[in-house]
Write an enzyme that holds these catalytic residues in place. Structure first.
Site, mmCIF file in Angstrom:
data_model
loop_
_atom_site.group_PDB
_atom_site.id
_atom_site.type_symbol
_atom_site.label_atom_id
_atom_site.label_comp_id
_atom_site.label_asym_id
_atom_site.label_seq_id
_atom_site.Cartn_x
_atom_site.Cartn_y
_atom_site.Cartn_z
ATOM 1 N N LYS A 163 -16.115 12.015 -16.691
ATOM 2 C CA LYS A 163 -15.324 10.718 -16.972
ATOM 3 C C LYS A 163 -16.250 9.476 -17.036
ATOM 4 O O LYS A 163 -16.945 9.222 -16.528
ATOM 5 C CB LYS A 163 -14.503 10.252 -15.963
ATOM 6 C CG LYS A 163 -13.639 9.298 -15.799
ATOM 7 C CD LYS A 163 -13.249 8.525 -14.445
ATOM 8 C CE LYS A 163 -12.418 7.214 -14.628
ATOM 9 N NZ LYS A 163 -13.465 6.264 -15.265
ATOM 10 N N GLU A 236 -26.598 8.451 -7.728
ATOM 11 C CA GLU A 236 -27.692 7.647 -8.036
ATOM 12 C C GLU A 236 -27.125 5.926 -8.027
ATOM 13 O O GLU A 236 -26.412 5.790 -8.870
ATOM 14 C CB GLU A 236 -28.390 7.824 -9.359
ATOM 15 C CG GLU A 236 -29.726 7.135 -9.553
ATOM 16 C CD GLU A 236 -29.687 5.907 -10.420
ATOM 17 O OE1 GLU A 236 -29.569 5.096 -9.709
ATOM 18 O OE2 GLU A 236 -29.570 6.068 -11.643
ATOM 19 N N CYS A 270 -30.306 0.206 -13.324
ATOM 20 C CA CYS A 270 -30.264 0.423 -11.676
ATOM 21 C C CYS A 270 -31.793 0.272 -11.327
ATOM 22 O O CYS A 270 -32.060 -0.412 -10.229
ATOM 23 C CB CYS A 270 -29.669 1.684 -11.550
ATOM 24 S SG CYS A 270 -28.131 2.024 -11.715
ATOM 25 N N GLU A 368 -27.840 -7.481 -5.669
ATOM 26 C CA GLU A 368 -28.234 -6.915 -7.143
ATOM 27 C C GLU A 368 -27.663 -7.735 -8.093
ATOM 28 O O GLU A 368 -26.430 -7.584 -8.184
ATOM 29 C CB GLU A 368 -27.932 -5.426 -7.230
ATOM 30 C CG GLU A 368 -28.694 -4.957 -8.427
ATOM 31 C CD GLU A 368 -28.305 -3.355 -8.762
ATOM 32 O OE1 GLU A 368 -28.698 -2.630 -9.454
ATOM 33 O OE2 GLU A 368 -27.241 -2.847 -7.994
#
Length: 462
Positions: A163, A236, A270, A368
């Site tokens: 997906k 992750e 990331c 972040e």
């Protein structure tokens, strides 16, 4: 006309419009698929899996190499879709990178491990397929990370239902179309749907493994959903990677690598450098060097290859970046470069921003940003810098910068992160395992460890 895009985009009355990240023009329409269609895809994958596993490693690897060749041959078309959807400069490079990682997964050797042997008695550890693997991917590297999920799963004899992100579905649908040219029916299927479909995939009783790249918040929900099927997980998740610049660092020698470690893919990585602690002895020269690079970095449409920075991919992320910079300004931080939208380039462009004189506790440090912004934080004591770098819940990556590699390694050993780089940041290699710690996830990808993560263990004793 992009034939690959045409093959996966549906009519407007049957799909959801997908916008160009830079211009906000409609580039195509993604199918709106349902939970019933997801269930059918999982059933087809489950039916196809035994025969796919029975082909063996050599044949599966041969097919993966053929697919890699096809991705390379289609890289211009695939890269164009990536650049439209994601906004990055160098979508074609992402496509070629995906082919490279696919070949690496095909080429890595994984032999049974002999655990004990005594005369005719022998115990071996084997790695066998799990079944159906669910891949749930992000929008920042839709094709590359898609291959990171798909390649080891297929190599190990699993089938895959993937997906894509709702922001970048067309590039993943195009990628899967290339895979499907070479694979038996049901071995890989892409489902383009909303969050309801993603939740149903994570909780599906016939899913044996979930691999997810994305935010920590979504990762937590996937962990909760997986309680229904006891699926194995590789997560992750978000990173707020810290860098530490040690005393005596040659600013001119490292500033360029440090800047691009933070601003690669316009900061939408990331494992990008998200906050950097700089010793007071080199603080002002480093701030000035980073600001000069921010002011000079060419920004604009990803279709112009002279640019290095593109737009923020979507309005929600643009709002986060704007909020964090505005909050830092209100706290009295020094905006040394950027600090505002680049509306002349398009609605989602934000000028590369360097923020100085900011401390832990400010939102721009603690959250972040996932965009073209870097806070630079002054410190005077290395032990204190290590403590502050370790002070947040994330632990994906980190870096140490300095003239003495041995001293940098000693500092690196004290940082809580899955990977710590020395005088570099963010580089990954298909043969070197990668994964996070703390709230940045668990499980390893890449290399032989990445293959093992897509398999069940079986001990055979005789």
């Amino acid at each position: 006309m992009n034939a690959l895009l045409s093959s996966v985009s549906v009519d407007a009355d049957r799909g959801r419009p997908i916008l160009d990240a830079a211009t906000r023009e409609v580039i195509g329409h993604a199918p709106i698929q349902t939970v019933d269609e997801l269930n059918a895809a999982v059933a087809a994958a489950q039916a196809a899996q035994p025969a796919w596993a029975a082909l063996g490693h050599a044949e599966r690897s041969r097919l993966l190499r053929l697919i890699a060749d096809d991705i390379d041959a289609s890289a211009v078309e695939l890269g164009e879709i990536i650049t439209h959807e994601q906004g990055k400069v160098g979508g074609e490079g992402e496509a070629h990178g995906a082919a490279h990682w696919l070949r690496a997964a095909a080429d890595i050797a994984l032999e049974p491990q002999v655990l004990a042997q005594d005369g005719d008695s022998r115990s071996e550890l084997h790695y066998v397929p799990l079944g159906v693997v669910a891949s749930i991917g992000p929008w920042n590297f839709p094709v590359m990370i898609g291959v990171w999920h798909i390649a080891p799963a297929l190599r190990m004899g699993n089938t895959v239902v993937i997906k894509p992100s709702e922001y970048t579905p067309l590039s993943v649908l195009a990628l899967v179309e290339i895979f499907r040219r070479h694979l038996p029916e049901g071995v890989i299927t892409a489902i383009s749907g909303d969050r309801e479909v993603g939740a149903a995939l994570a909780a599906h009783p016939d899913i044996a493994k979930i691999v997810f790249t994305g935010s920590t918040a979504t990762g937590r929900r996937i962990v909760e959903s997986s309680a229904n099927n006891l699926a194995r997980l590789t997560l992750e998740l978000g990173g707020n990677d810290a860098g530490i610049v040690l005393p005596g660092t040659d600013v001119d020698a490292v500033a360029d690598k440090l800047f691009w470690g933070a601003f690669m893919n316009t900061g939408q990585v990331c494992a990008a450098l998200k906050r950097v602690y700089v010793h007071e002895s080199v603080y002002e020269p480093m701030v000035a060097a980073l600001a000069a690079r921010a002011d000079a970095a060419p920004m604009g449409s990803g279709h112009d290859k002279t640019n290095r920075l593109g737009p923020v991919q979507n309005p929600d992320q643009f709002a986060i970046v704007s909020r964090l910079v505005d909050d830092a300004r209100e706290r009295g931080a020094r905006i040394v470069a950027g600090g505002e939208p680049a509306a002349d380039l398009g609605p989602l462009f934000y000028r590369p921003t360097i923020i100085a004189d900011v401390e832990d506790g400010a939102a721009i440090v603690d959250e972040e940003q996932f965009g073209p912004v870097l806070p630079v934080i002054k410190y005077s004591d290395v032990d204190d810098a290590v403590r502050r770098a370790n002070g947040l819940e994330q632990g994906l990556g980190a870096s140490v910068w300095g003239p003495d590699a041995d001293a940098a390694v000693e500092v690196a050993a004290r940082l809580e992160a899955g990977t710590v780089w020395i005088n570099q940041h963010g580089g990954v290699d298909p043969s070197i395992p990668f994964g996070g710690t703390k709230a940045s996830g668990y499980g390893l990808e890449f290399g032989v460890e990445g293959l093992k993560a897509m398999a069940a263990t079986k001990v055979i004793r005789r």
